[in-house]
Design an enzyme around this catalytic site. Structure first.
Site, PDB file in Angstrom:
ATOM      1  N   GLY A 100      40.574  95.340 126.491  1.00 54.85           N
ATOM      2  CA  GLY A 100      41.611  95.647 125.519  1.00 54.85           C
ATOM      3  C   GLY A 100      41.042  95.812 124.125  1.00 54.85           C
ATOM      4  N   SER A 101      41.822  95.421 123.126  1.00 56.18           N
ATOM      5  CA  SER A 101      41.456  95.638 121.729  1.00 56.18           C
ATOM      6  C   SER A 101      40.684  94.453 121.161  1.00 56.18           C
ATOM      7  CB  SER A 101      42.714  95.860 120.896  1.00 56.18           C
ATOM      8  OG  SER A 101      43.483  94.660 120.835  1.00 56.18           O
ATOM      9  N   GLU A 142      35.612  93.436 127.086  1.00 57.47           N
ATOM     10  CA  GLU A 142      35.333  94.864 126.956  1.00 57.47           C
ATOM     11  C   GLU A 142      36.399  95.404 126.021  1.00 57.47           C
ATOM     12  OE1 GLU A 142      35.125  98.342 126.559  1.00 57.47           O
ATOM     13  OE2 GLU A 142      36.361  98.496 128.352  1.00 57.47           O
TER      14      GLU A 142
END
Length: 595
Positions: free
Chosen positions: A276-277, A298
């Site tokens: 995700g962010s 990631e």
């Protein structure tokens, strides 16, 4: 020759037998998965066919429901519950019980599970891709490339090499422990938690699940609220395959919900994998710190796509177009910064703009449209703000795709592919992750300059370098601070599932895929045992037994030099002194006993 002839015949016969065995298909049972409620046959019930209108002034979470719809058409798909922390803990507890049973399974059983999945995937490619396309807006071709091929490659790699990398690995015992056997054992951690993004709903579930289950773990996967409909269907495939090999129920769970659901998962599992962010990734780390569980993050990227003046321009232009079109909100965080040598800049821009102008956005199932769908609400507005900021600072739009075949209710879910030139690093577009179909192209003059530009980013996921000189491309790529690199290609590293995948800086840390990702699902245990037990046992030398002798340090000093000295003569002299001190100590002990 008479001696070697029988050996040659045996080796040849063995090779022939292995080849013939490869021709015999394995006995893999088929599984039946109910897909009647996900097929868009035009005859769905009325309540599941209306256009979804996003609520204003309140969030979905306030309703405790995850509403699902097709982003390309806004057609309503249904809803799933937003699980409470207590419900998440119960799912994890059930998975933990199942894992204790599965941990004792054989690799033969685990491989059969993979083969059953592989068979189903190959036989139902269209169904899987259609479900992915309806839930995220990607085309069938992109779904096949990103969902089917990558997953099949991972399964094939695990079947071929997975067991080898999970077996005990024997290591050198060193000079001081020659009488010992040293090895590393890989044991399952327990319950792996995964919080995955929406851009690849099929592969993002299967990727952590395959590694976790094959290494003996259970896994609980929290799917994105933007792709829950497809994720819950894909769980049926996994459950059917598990049942076919006699695996315990609840070994794999898919849960739905919002931030509260994800936080509860982090606090109850033995490892967390997050895709995700960066902002949410930092929150994940803070929650994981409460129980000190390992984390793999990631967090996306801002990949540099570098084109040198000696590259094959027509071919690279095609690759570049796909690389940035695949950066759409329906696909992946692909190349987002394009650096082209000044000598070929105009030619490259002309070829890319010609491709982009031929592309129009539309519902992916309505034709061959390659891009434009934005899975996230209001994301198109953010993309336009990035473009406006760049234009205000001197950038120029040289190409923009068009909309086509769009319903009135879905226009905001699309963004036309946009190519900009005269960009620089003062623009937000060159610094912030866009996750959309915007292609900023910047000139460079020297290799040193482009390396500096590529590293001028808080992200460090990947890069792609194109040059007619392979050595030059490799030299440039080696100096870019990122986790994955492709030479004269784009994103090829992810198709090699033997390779670890992940980034540095704000792109995260830790790796999934490859040996590193598989072993990251394990408790890595170092084990030392006697090599010639029970004939040779560990015994502390007399000079350093308690009470330590007066010459104990002299003995230890000589022992260190005997083992690690750089000069062979000094080592031999030290060894003689070690033996002398042991002899003197033994003689002293014998004398005391006689007295």
């Amino acid at each position: 020759m008479a001696f070697w002839w029988p050996i040659i015949v045996l080796v040849f016969a063995y090779g022939i037998c292995r080849f013939l065995l490869m021709l015999i298909p394995p006995n893999v049972p088929s599984i039946d998965v109910d897909a009647s409620d996900v097929l868009d046959d035009g005859n769905q019930a009325q309540e599941n066919s209306f256009i979804y209108i996003p609520p204003r002034g309140r969030t979905q979470q306030s309703d405790r429901k995850v509403q699902c719809y097709e982003p390309a058409t806004m057609k309503y798909l249904g809803y799933f519950p937003a699980l409470t922390p207590a419900e998440v803990e119960e799912r994890v507890a059930q998975a933990r019980k199942a894992q204790k049973i599965w941990a004792k399974s054989t690799f033969k059983q685990r491989r059969q599970f993979l083969r059953i999945l592989l068979k189903y995937i190959i036989e139902h490619q269209e169904l899987i891709c259609e479900v992915s396309s309806r839930d995220t807006g990607k085309t069938m071709v992109d779904a096949s490339l990103g969902e089917i091929m990558t997953t099949c490659e991972k399964i094939t790699w695990l079947l071929s090499e997975g067991e080898k990398w999970l077996k005990p690995e024997y290591r050198c015992s060193g000079r001081s422990m020659l009488h010992k056997i040293s090895k590393v054992e890989f044991h399952p951690l327990g319950v792996i938690g995964a919080i995955v993004s929406w851009n690849y709903p099929f592969h993002n579930i299967f990727n952590p699940m395959l590694a976790a289950v094959f290494s003996g773990n259970a896994v609980v996967i929290k799917v994105s609220e933007h792709a829950s409909w497809s994720g819950c269907f894909y769980l049926r495939i996994i459950q059917a395959a598990l049942a076919a090999v006699g695996a315990p129920e609840n070994l794999v769970e898919v849960i739905t919900g919002f931030a509260e659901t994800g936080e509860a998962l982090v606090c109850s599992v033995d490892k967390i994998i997050f895709v995700g962010s960066p902002g949410v990734g930092k929150m994940i780390m803070r929650n994981a710190a409460k129980t000190l569980i390992p984390v793999t993050l990631e967090l996306g990227g801002k990949d540099a796509f570098i084109v040198c003046e000696d590259a094959d321009i027509p071919n690279v232009a095609q690759v570049a177009a796909r690389a940035f079109l695949q950066s759409s909100g329906q696909n992946c965080a692909g190349a987002e910064r394009f650096y082209v040598h000044k000598d070929i800049y105009t030619s490259f821009v002309n070829q890319v703009t010609k491709i982009v102008k031929s592309v129009s956005a539309g519902p992916p199932l309505a034709g061959r449209y390659d891009m434009g769908a934005i899975c996230l609400q209001e994301h198109s507005e953010r993309l336009q703000n990035l473009v406006d900021d760049a234009v205000d600072k001197g950038a120029e739009i040289v190409a923009r795709g068009i909309f086509g075949h769009l319903g009135e209710g879905a226009v905001d879910q699309f963004f036309p592919p946009t190519v900009l030139i005269n960009v620089n690093h003062t623009m937000k577009l060159m610094q912030e992750e866009a996750f959309g179909p915007i292609m900023p192209i910047m000139k460079f003059s020297t290799d040193e300059e482009v390396i500096k530009l590529a590293n001028d980013s808080r992200y460090g996921l990947g890069c792609a370098v194109f040059s007619g000189s392979k050595r030059r491309a490799k030299e440039i790529a080696s100096q870019i601070h990122c986790g994955v690199a492709a030479i004269n290609d784009f994103a090829a590293t992810y198709m090699c599932q033997s390779l670890p995948f992940g980034g540095v800086k704000d792109s995260g840390f830790g790796r999934f895929a490859g040996v590193e990702g598989l072993r990251a699902c394990c408790l890595v245990k170092s084990v030392v045992e006697d090599r010639w037990w029970p004939y040779i046992k560990t015994k502390i030398p007399k000079p350093i037994q308690y009470p330590v002798a007066e010459n104990g340090f002299e003995f230890q000093e000589s022992l260190v030099e005997a083992l690690y000295g750089l000069n062979i003569l000094d080592r031999l002299r030290a060894l003689v002194n070690v033996l002398k001190l042991i002899s003197e100590q033994n003689s002293g002990v014998s004398s005391k006993r006689n007295d």
